[in-house]
Structures are given as structure tokens and as C-alpha cells.
Design an enzyme around this catalytic site. Structure first.
Site, short mmCIF file in Angstrom:
data_model
loop_
_atom_site.label_atom_id
_atom_site.label_comp_id
_atom_site.label_asym_id
_atom_site.label_seq_id
_atom_site.Cartn_x
_atom_site.Cartn_y
_atom_site.Cartn_z
N HIS A 57 39.56 44.56 43.16
CA HIS A 57 39.79 43.85 41.91
C HIS A 57 40.51 44.76 40.93
O HIS A 57 40.32 45.99 40.96
CB HIS A 57 38.46 43.40 41.31
CG HIS A 57 38.60 42.53 40.11
ND1 HIS A 57 38.67 43.03 38.82
CD2 HIS A 57 38.68 41.18 39.99
CE1 HIS A 57 38.80 42.03 37.98
NE2 HIS A 57 38.81 40.90 38.65
N ASP A 108 38.52 32.47 39.05
CA ASP A 108 38.46 33.59 38.10
C ASP A 108 37.67 33.21 36.86
O ASP A 108 38.02 33.59 35.73
CB ASP A 108 39.86 34.10 37.74
CG ASP A 108 39.86 35.54 37.23
OD1 ASP A 108 38.79 36.18 37.24
OD2 ASP A 108 40.93 36.02 36.83
N HIS A 165 32.91 35.68 38.00
CA HIS A 165 32.31 36.87 37.42
C HIS A 165 31.04 36.57 36.63
O HIS A 165 30.87 35.48 36.08
CB HIS A 165 33.33 37.56 36.53
CG HIS A 165 34.61 37.89 37.27
ND1 HIS A 165 34.64 38.82 38.28
CD2 HIS A 165 35.86 37.40 37.16
CE1 HIS A 165 35.89 38.91 38.75
NE2 HIS A 165 36.63 38.04 38.09
N GLU A 208 36.36 34.70 43.36
CA GLU A 208 36.48 35.73 42.32
C GLU A 208 35.91 35.18 41.02
O GLU A 208 36.63 34.87 40.07
CB GLU A 208 37.93 36.18 42.14
CG GLU A 208 38.04 37.41 41.24
CD GLU A 208 39.47 37.87 41.00
OE1 GLU A 208 39.79 38.16 39.83
OE2 GLU A 208 40.25 37.92 41.97
#
Length: 327
Positions: free
Chosen positions: A164, A290, A9, A7
Site C-alpha cells: 500500500h 478504498d 481501511h 483495500e
């Protein structure tokens, strides 16, 4: 030990100037990212700076996804071109750094047939690992059969869908999260502190209860943040939602243990991890950091000190992701 983080980004300048404008506004409102310029720089870095940060933290592979809010709040006529453009940017980054980056597609979910086409294109042409979907699409959730062409395509391609968080619909924010406290607290409470996670947990339960996982028996789903509060509630869900009531082929807990995979993504707390481990087993848990919203170094340190066997640590660090994503 190889590490695959699921995860992680990215953004493009065009996205941040358009659908992603609210991202920086929320960062300012909550105060969680006082240096918004640095956050934007990390999101848009798909090159050597990101690779160097991964190396410093001990992260081998990032599976990249367009940052929230993604494209889900755009209309059908607005989302198709940005989806293709951002996915092509990501594909170029993956090609430029083989073995270090992989990709989850961004989809124009408001146009499900076109979203399925884009998922197919990104998997077949670019080798993407699946797609990440940021919650509801203007208040509509994936249990709605309107969206099932996307689920059918993911099953056919043998690629997972990552659910998400996204902010709840405005009516929910107004009714549930706006109270006798400053507006900045409302923003935080309805998103990263609480609302995001309940929203995602409810979204997943809606998909399960709709029968979609019976309709598409090969479909796999992924959620982050150590299960978005679901592990704590799993036994209760089985007790209150038996198959005699739901009409499903299996219990809710069976789907959550067998058809759903879970990542760490910034939740570096051992008690919460142990709850997830005890409920679903090590085969369903995967590593993530993250980035850039949470520290890669903190995530890697958490992975290294997990109270699990060496074989389970290897599964969580990379083995389960390799099996699920084929990377």
C-alpha cells in the site's frame, strides 16, 4: 453478484492518537476530506454503521486493513504492541460479523522476525487473509534482505502481501515535490496525486529486481489503484530491463503478470482499467473501493459498467479474491 472489496481501511482511537496523527493533519492540509470528524468516524466504525453502508452500496465483504501510515514508521520497540493490539481489535470485528469482514494484518516491519511471528499468529489464530504493508520502513524497502523473514512467512502460510502507498521519505519530498507552489500542493503532489503511486510502483519493482520472487516462488503480491502506474510502463520495463541485465529467471513483465495481483481501489476510470486488463488479464484484477477515502457506491457502479464479459466481471468482483485469499 458477490462483491469482495480488498483495500478497505479502519483505525482505532489509540492509533489515531499515536502513529496515525499525521493522517488527520494531511486530510486538513490537502482539503480532500473537509469533514475530518466524519472520516475518523467511518474509519473507527467496525460495526453496524459500516455494514449498513456496505449494504447500501452493494458490497458483500470488506477485507479490512489498518489505515496508512500504519506502523511502518515506528521503531522496532514501538511497533510490536500496537500491531498486536490493532490486529486483535480487527479480529474481534471479523468474528462479530462473519462473512462480511476479513482482515489483513498490520505488522511491526521494523522487527522482521517479530513481524513474521505476528503474521503467523493472525493467520493461524484469527484466519486473516494476509498482511498489508504501507510502503517503506523508515526509508528501507522490502527488497532489503533484512525484511525477507516476512516474505518467507507469507510464502509459507500461502498468504499474499498487499503493498500500500505511504508518503515518500522526507528527503524525496524535499528534493522532488517541494516547489514553487503552496505547501498544501506539496502534500497532495507527494501523496495521493502522484508520489504515493510512483513510490509503490518503485517499491514493487525493487522487490522484483532483487530476486525475491525467485527466492520465494510461492509469494504473491497485491497492489491497488489499477497497478500504481505500472501497466502503462510494463512493455518499456521489459525492453529496458531484459533478463540478460537483471539476471532474473524471468522477464519483469512475467512477474508483473503472474505473481502480482491488482485492485481498483478508487481508480474508477475506464481507460486506465482497460490498460491494466490488456496488460495482465482479468485473472489478476480484483475489486476494491478504498473506503472511506473513496465512494463504495461509485466503485460498485464502476464494476457494474466495466466493458468486460459476465464471466470476467464475476472474476473481478469476487472469484479472483476467493482464489487468492480463500474467503
Amino acid at each position: 453478484m458477490r462483491t469482495i472489496a480488498l483495500e478497505e481501511h479502519y483505525a482505532t482511537p489509540a492509533f489515531l492518537d499515536g502513529p496515525g496523527r499525521a493522517l488527520t493533519e494531511r486530510a486538513v492540509a490537502t482539503g480532500r476530506h473537509p469533514d475530518v470528524g466524519a472520516l475518523v468516524g467511518e474509519l473507527c466504525d467496525l460495526g453496524e454503521g459500516r455494514i449498513a453502508a456496505m449494504d447500501a452500496a452493494g458490497i458483500d465483504v470488506q477485507v479490512l486493513s489498518l489505515t496508512s501510515p500504519g506502523l511502518e514508521q515506528l521503531g522496532a520497540d514501538e511497533a510490536v504492541t500496537p500491531a498486536r493490539e490493532t490486529n486483535d481489535v480487527l479480529a474481534r470485528a471479523v468474528r462479530s460479523h462473519p462473512g462480511r469482514f476479513a482482515g489483513f494484518a498490520a505488522l511491526p516491519t521494523a522487527a522482521p522476525d517479530l513481524a513474521a511471528d505476528e503474521l503467523r499468529r493472525t493467520v493461524e489464530e484469527h484466519g486473516f487473509a494476509g498482511a498489508l504493508i504501507n510502503g517503506h520502513t523508515r526509508g528501507r524497502y522490502l527488497d532489503d534482505e533484512f525484511f525477507w523473514p516476512i516474505l518467507a512467512c507469507a510464502e509459507r502460510l500461502d498468504r499474499p502481501l498487499y503493498l500500500h502507498p505511504t508518503p515518500p521519505p522526507s528527503s524525496i519530498v524535499d528534493g522532488m515535490y517541494r516547489g514553487n507552489f503552496p505547501e498544501g500542493v506539496t502534500v497532495a503532489l507527494s501523496t495521493a496525486a502522484w508520489g504515493w503511486h510512483l513510490e509503490t510502483a518503485t517499491h514493487l519493482l525493487r522487490i522484483v529486481l532483487s530476486g525475491a520472487l525467485d527466492r520465494f516462488p510461492g509469494l504473491r503480491l497485491v497492489v491497488g489503484h489499477l497497478g500504481e502506474t505500472l501497466p502503462f510502463m510494463l512493455p518499456r520495463l521489459d525492453r529496458i530491463l531484459p533478463v540478460q541485465l537483471t539476471g532474473l529467471e524471468r522477464s519483469v513483465g512475467d512477474y508483473l503478470r503472474d505473481r502480482v495481483h491488482y485492485t481498483i481501489s478508487g481508480f474508477t476510470w475506464t481507460p486506465a482499467f482497460l490498460d491494466l486488463l490488456l496488460q495482465v488479464g482479468s485473472e489478476q484484477i480484483m475489486f476494491s473501493a478504498d473506503h472511506p477515502y473513496s465512494s463504495m457506491a461509485e466503485a460498485r457502479a464502476f464494476l457494474d459498467r466495466l466493458p468486460v464479459s459476465a464471466s470476467d466481471r464475476e472474476r473481478i468482483a469476487h472469484g479472483n479474491a476467493e482464489r487468492l485469499l480463500g474467503i
